[in-house]
Design an enzyme around this catalytic site. Structure first.
Site, PDB file in Angstrom:
ATOM      1  N   LEU A   5       1.211  -1.459  -0.210  1.00 28.87           N
ATOM      2  CA  LEU A   5       0.224  -0.087  -0.026  1.00 28.87           C
ATOM      3  C   LEU A   5       0.866   0.871   0.298  1.00 28.87           C
ATOM      4  O   LEU A   5       1.628   1.228   0.644  1.00 28.87           O
ATOM      5  CB  LEU A   5      -1.218  -0.316   0.977  1.00 28.87           C
ATOM      6  N   ILE A   6       0.624   1.840  -0.826  1.00 35.23           N
ATOM      7  CA  ILE A   6       1.134   2.612  -1.181  1.00 35.23           C
ATOM      8  C   ILE A   6       0.505   4.677  -1.145  1.00 35.23           C
ATOM      9  O   ILE A   6      -0.567   4.641  -1.767  1.00 35.23           O
ATOM     10  CB  ILE A   6       2.255   3.591  -2.531  1.00 35.23           C
ATOM     11  N   GLY A   8      -0.366   8.228  -1.543  1.00 34.42           N
ATOM     12  CA  GLY A   8       0.370  10.093  -2.338  1.00 34.42           C
ATOM     13  C   GLY A   8       0.726   9.069  -3.649  1.00 34.42           C
ATOM     14  O   GLY A   8       1.923   9.351  -4.012  1.00 34.42           O
ATOM     15  N   SER A  10      -0.379  10.024  -6.533  1.00 34.14           N
ATOM     16  CA  SER A  10      -1.360  10.962  -7.731  1.00 34.14           C
ATOM     17  C   SER A  10       0.125  10.577  -8.496  1.00 34.14           C
ATOM     18  O   SER A  10      -0.525  11.510 -10.196  1.00 34.14           O
ATOM     19  CB  SER A  10      -1.881  12.166  -7.350  1.00 34.14           C
ATOM     20  N   SER A  11       1.188  11.249  -8.769  1.00 37.89           N
ATOM     21  CA  SER A  11       1.804  11.887  -9.824  1.00 37.89           C
ATOM     22  C   SER A  11       3.278  11.929  -8.607  1.00 37.89           C
ATOM     23  O   SER A  11       3.514  11.052  -7.686  1.00 37.89           O
ATOM     24  CB  SER A  11       1.701  13.234  -9.539  1.00 37.89           C
ATOM     25  N   GLY A  14       5.272   8.451  -5.804  1.00 38.98           N
ATOM     26  CA  GLY A  14       4.486   7.498  -5.441  1.00 38.98           C
ATOM     27  C   GLY A  14       3.808   6.528  -6.352  1.00 38.98           C
ATOM     28  O   GLY A  14       3.945   5.455  -7.154  1.00 38.98           O
ATOM     29  N   TYR A 140       9.773  22.172   6.474  1.00 41.10           N
ATOM     30  CA  TYR A 140       9.746  21.002   5.327  1.00 41.10           C
ATOM     31  C   TYR A 140      10.640  20.635   6.378  1.00 41.10           C
ATOM     32  O   TYR A 140      10.685  19.082   6.699  1.00 41.10           O
ATOM     33  CB  TYR A 140      10.411  21.215   3.557  1.00 41.10           C
TER      34      TYR A 140
END
Length: 252
Positions: A5-6, A8, A10-11, A14, A140
């Protein structure tokens, strides 16, 4: 057949990691805050599930839908570049909600099944900012350093149960949506608004030095390093990903 299971997916890293594990014959559960068709290929070994790591009910629902998994890759994250003095505390909290608390929440959700089974791997994707002195990344870097410390201690807690925890530290990649979004505030404001005027000339030079560096990371570097971390049996905790990250880790 194993299942990963990963978060993020969508791009960027990930998505590339989901494609890589799928190409290696794994079942992939690709989670996104806002699932969109066409991001990943149709396959009976690839499922897309909605997951917002900052919402407890979303985390619970995603794991109920996912069923048993063998590996968790915490990749979801939000960028933040700017001078700390000019960064609103609301933005600081937003970054930590996703990058730090979100990682913790998703990890906590998976640990019971890993512990009871006596196997499982948690891979937390951090950043090469933890390896060097990088300006304009105070918030960050703090969020990612927290995950590094969290993972180091977590690994010790899980070892008696045969469960592993590791970090992957990607270098700088200029081709991801993440990189483009880093220059914006939470409300889409340009980076300039996060840099008070007295810092402007210094910040411009710092950004110029960053974009002029010789080595950069590709999405594939990160996917391959996550794969290596999952399969590593040497007890290694941290895995720099990409030539610039590797160079920073060797210079420490």
């Amino acid at each position: 057949m194993k299942t990963v299971l990963i978060t993020g997916t969508s791009s960027g890293y990930g998505r590339e990691t989901a494609l890589y594990f799928h190409s290696q014959g794994w079942n992939v559960i690709a989670t996104m805050r806002t699932p969109r068709p066409g991001v990943l290929p149709e396959s009976d070994r690839l499922r897309v599930i909605e997951l917002d790591v900052t919402r407890p009910e979303s985390v619970t629902a995603a794991f109920q839908a996912a069923g048993p998994i063998d590996v968790l890759v915490n990749n979801a994250g939000v960028p933040s570049i700017g001078v700390f003095e000019g960064t609103p505390m609301a933005r600081v909290r937003e970054v930590f909600e996703t990058n730090t608390f979100g990682v913790m929440a998703v990890t906590q959700a998976v640990l019971p099944q890993f512990r009871e089974r006596g196997s499982g791997v948690v891979v937390n994707v951090t950043s090469s900012v933890v390896l060097g002195h990088m300006p304009l990344t105070a918030v960050y870097k703090a969020s990612k350093m927290a995950v590094e410390g969290f993972t180091a201690s977590l690994a010790l807690e899980l070892a008696p149960f045969g469960v592993q925890a590791k970090t992957v530290e990607p270098g700088a990649c200029l081709t991801t949506n993440f990189a483009a979004n880093a220059a914006k505030a939470a409300d889409g404001a340009p980076l300039d608004e996060l840099i008070p005027a007295p810092y402007a000339s210094w910040a411009k030079k710092a950004m110029g030095d960053f974009t002029a560096q010789d080595l950069f990371t590709k999405e594939s570097d990160v996917a391959e390093t996550v794969w290596r971390a999952v399969h590593d049996t040497t007890g290694q905790l941290r895995f720099p990903a990409g030539p610039d990250a590797v160079s920073l880790s060797q210079a420490k």
